[in-house]
Scaffold this active site. Structure first.
Site, short mmCIF file in Angstrom:
data_model
loop_
_atom_site.label_atom_id
_atom_site.label_comp_id
_atom_site.label_asym_id
_atom_site.label_seq_id
_atom_site.Cartn_x
_atom_site.Cartn_y
_atom_site.Cartn_z
CD GLU A 1 -55.67 66.72 74.46
OE1 GLU A 1 -56.56 67.40 74.99
OE2 GLU A 1 -54.97 65.89 75.10
CE LYS B 1 -59.87 66.60 76.61
NZ LYS B 1 -58.49 67.05 76.93
CB CYS C 1 -56.80 63.58 76.21
SG CYS C 1 -55.41 63.36 77.36
#
Length: 535
Positions: A41, A109, A145
Site C-alpha cells: 500500500e 480503497k 489493507c
C-alpha cells in the site's frame, strides 16, 4: 502463474527512491519467472505521507512518478503498485495496474481506517467499485489493507469474478499484530472461498514500524507461504490450478526477539532516513540506558554511537564501573563529563532564591537538566542525535524531567514498559553478554539523591505496568481495573499520575511504537481536562 511479492522499505515522500526499489524488485521478479509483482500500500509515496496528502503539488508529483515508473518496468511484467491519487476532485488511496509502459487500471480503497494511528478519513475519499483483472487465465481481485478487515470489499471482488484476492498493505507492527491479520484474512477466505496474497510494507517511518511478514493463504485459510519479518524480501508465489503451492514459511520471532527487532529497525530507519551521522546518549549504569545502548549499536554499528557518562556526587561507583565496562564491551566511543562543578555553580547562583528551603526535586531535576544541556551541546557541535533512555512506565507517570532526561531527538524505549525492558535486556544477553549482570540485578535508581530508588516514588513496576496497560492500552474502567486484583490506592495513584503528566508527554520526542496503544499518535488526551477517573 507466478506472483511476486515486493516487501520493500519505502520512505515517505521519496518518490524517486521508492520507485527505484520497485523497479529493482520488478527486474528480480521477472528473472525469477514471475508474471505479476504485487507491491505494498502507498509503496510509491511511502506510508504515511500525512499532510503531504493535502497538497495538490504532491499528487502531481506522484502522478508524474507513476507514469515514469510504468516506463521503467519490464515490459513483460504486470505490476500492482499503491500510490496516492487525485481524480475528479477527490483524493484516493489507490492501487494501479501497470503493464507494458501503461497505467491500465486503478482501484480506490473502499474502507478508510480512522482510529489508532490511522487518519485516512482526513485525507481520502472512499472508493466504491471492485477491480478484477484477467491475468493468465486467473481473475485477480485487488483490495487495499483495511478493505480486508471487513466483509464487503472482498465480497464485491468475488462477485465481480475474482478467483484470487491480492491485498496491498501498510500494516504497522504491534505485539500480536500478525495473529490479528491471520484471523481477519481467514474470515474473508471463509466468506468468499478465495485464496489471498497479502503483501505488507517493511521498515520504520517516524514512530511506526512495519514488520513485513507478507503471507499467502489458500482457500481453506491454511498458511502456505510467509516472508521474513522486519526485512526487505521478494517472495515468489507459484499457483497451480488456481491454488497457491506450498513454499517457505519463515517463522515469526517470539515476543522479545520481535520487539527487539522492531525497535532496532524503527530506530535505524529514523536515524539513517534523516541523515544523522550518528547518535549519542547518556549512559548512567542503569538498565534503561544499557538496553538503549545495546539496541543503538546493533542497529547502527558501534562507530555511529557515543556513550556519555555524567557522574555526580550521587553516582554510585558500581554505576560508573558498569557503564565503563559496557561501553568497552561494545567498543563505542565513551566520554565522562562530571556534572559536580556545573551543579555547584547553579546552586550558588540560586542560593539567594532557595535560602531556607531543603534539598528537593528542584535540585534533583537541576542535575537532569545539566546532563540534558551537555548532551544537546555535543549534538549541536558534532551533529549526532541525542537518544533519550526513558521507558513507557516512566513516561506514563511523569517520572522524568522536562528539558533534562527528556531532552533529545528520539525516545527509543518510549513504548516499552519497565518490565519489558528487563525481558529485552535478558534476551539480548542470550545473543552475547553485552549488558553487565549487575545492571539487571540492581534496584533501579535515578541517582539524584543519596540512597534513592525508583520505588521510593513509584509502586512496584509489576503493579505500575499492569495498571498502565489496563488504563492506557485497554481503556479499562475503574471497576475493570480493580477486578484484576489491584489495590484501590495503587489504581488511584497510577491513573492520577498518568492523567496529570499528559503535558510532559506532549513535549517528549517520538519513539518506536510496539504496543497496540502508544503515547503519541494513538492516545490523545486534552491537557486541560477536568474529568476524574475513579468511582
Amino acid at each position: 502463474m507466478k506472483i511476486a511479492i515486493a516487501q520493500i522499505n519505502a520512505t515517505a515522500g521519496d518518490l524517486t527512491g521508492n520507485a527505484a526499489k520497485i523497479v529493482e524488485q520488478a527486474r528480480r521478479a521477472e528473472a525469477a519467472g514471475a508474471t505479476l509483482l504485487l507491491c505494498p500500500e502507498l509503496a510509491l509515496s511511502g506510508y504515511s505521507p500525512e499532510d503531504l496528502l493535502l497538497r495538490d503539488d504532491f499528487y502531481h508529483a506522484c502522478e508524474r512518478a507513476l507514469y515514469a515508473l510504468a516506463q521503467e518496468l519490464p515490459a513483460t511484467l504486470t505490476v500492482v503498485v499503491g500510490h496516492p491519487r487525485k481524480y475528479l476532485g477527490n483524493r484516493y488511496n489507490a492501487a494501479s495496474v501497470l503493464e507494458a509502459g501503461r497505467i491500465c487500471h486503478t482501484y480506490h480503497k473502499a474502507l478508510l481506517p480512522n482510529d489508532s494511528v490511522f487518519d485516512e478519513v482526513r485525507y481520502f475519499s472512499e472508493g466504491s467499485e471492485a477491480l478484477v483483472i484477467n491475468h493468465l487465465g486467473c481473475k485477480l481481485g485487488i483490495v487495499i489493507c483495511a478493505d480486508v478487515w471487513a466483509p464487503e470489499p472482498a465480497r464485491r471482488a468475488r462477485d465481480a469474478g475474482a478467483t484470487v484476492l491480492l491485498v496491498l498493505n501498510a500494516s504497522p507492527y504491534h505485539i500480536g499484530k500478525q495473529q490479528e491479520r491471520y484471523a481477519v484474512v481467514r474470515d474473508r477466505i471463509k466468506e468468499t472461498g478465495l485464496p489471498v496474497v497479502y503483501a505488507n510494507l517493511v521498515g520504520g517511518q517516524d514512530e511506526l514500524v512495519f514488520d513485513g511478514a507478507s503471507f499467502v493463504m489458500n482457500d481453506e485459510g491454511a498458511l502456505t507461504q510467509q516472508l521474513p519479518s522486519f526485512d526487505e524480501a521478494l517472495g515468489i508465489v507459484s499457483f497451480s490450478d488456481g491454488a497457491p503451492e506450498p513454499a517457505e514459511i519463515h517463522p515469526l520471532p517470539g515476543l522479545e526477539p520481535a520487539v527487539y527487532q522492531a525497535l532496532s529497525l524503527g530506530f535505524r530507519d529514523y536515524v539513517l532516513k534523516n541523515n544523522f551521522p550518528g547518535v549519542l546518549l547518556g549512559l548512567s549504569g542503569g538498565i534503561d540506558s544499557a538496553l538503549t545502548l545495546a539496541i543503538a549499536v546493533d542497529a547502527l554499528g558501534a562507530g555511529k554511537v557515543q556513550a556519555v557518562m555524567m557522574p555526580s556526587a550521587f553516582t554510585a561507583s558500581i554505576s560508573l564501573e558498569d557503564a565503563q565496562a559496557m561501553a568497552a564491551g561494545l567498543n563505542v566511543r565513551y566520554s565522562e563529563i562530571a556534572i559536580g562543578p556545573v551543579f555547584e555553580s547553579f546552586c550558588a547562583a540560586l542560593a539567594p532564591e532557595f535560602a531556607g528551603r531543603p534539598f528537593d526535586t528542584a535540585e534533583e531535576n537541576l542535575q537532569a537538566r545539566i546532563r540534558g544541556t551537555l548532551l544537546m551541546a555535543l549534538s549541536n557541535k558534532f551533529g549526532s542525535m541525542v537518544v533519550t533512555t526513558g521507558n513507557k512506565s516512566e513516561t506514563a507517570v511523569g517520572y522524568s524531567t522536562l528539558y533534562g532526561d527528556m531532552a533529545g531527538g528520539f525516545a527509543l524505549l518510549k513504548d516499552v514498559s519497565k518490565t519489558l525492558v528487563y525481558q529485552l535486556a535478558k534476551y539480548r544477553n542470550t545473543i552475547s553478554q553485552v549488558i553487565p549482570e549487575r545492571i539487571i540485578l540492581r534496584p533501579p535508581s535515578a541517582e539524584l539523591r543519596h540512597g534513592q530508588t525508583d520505588q521510593d516514588s513509584l509502586p512496584d513496576y509489576a503493579v505500575l505496568d499492569g495498571i498502565m496497560e489496563a488504563y492506557v492500552e485497554n481503556d479499562y474502567s475503574w471497576e475493570e481495573i480493580l477486578a484484576l486484583g489491584y489495590r484501590e490506592q495503587d489504581v488511584l495513584r497510577v491513573t492520577r499520575l498518568v492523567d496529570r503528566n499528559e503535558y510532559k508527554r506532549r513535549q517528549a520526542p517520538i519513539g518506536v511504537r510496539v504496543t497496540k496503544r502508544g503515547f503519541g499518535k494513538d492516545r490523545r488526551y486534552p491537557l486541560t481536562n477536568k474529568f476524574v477517573f475513579n468511582r
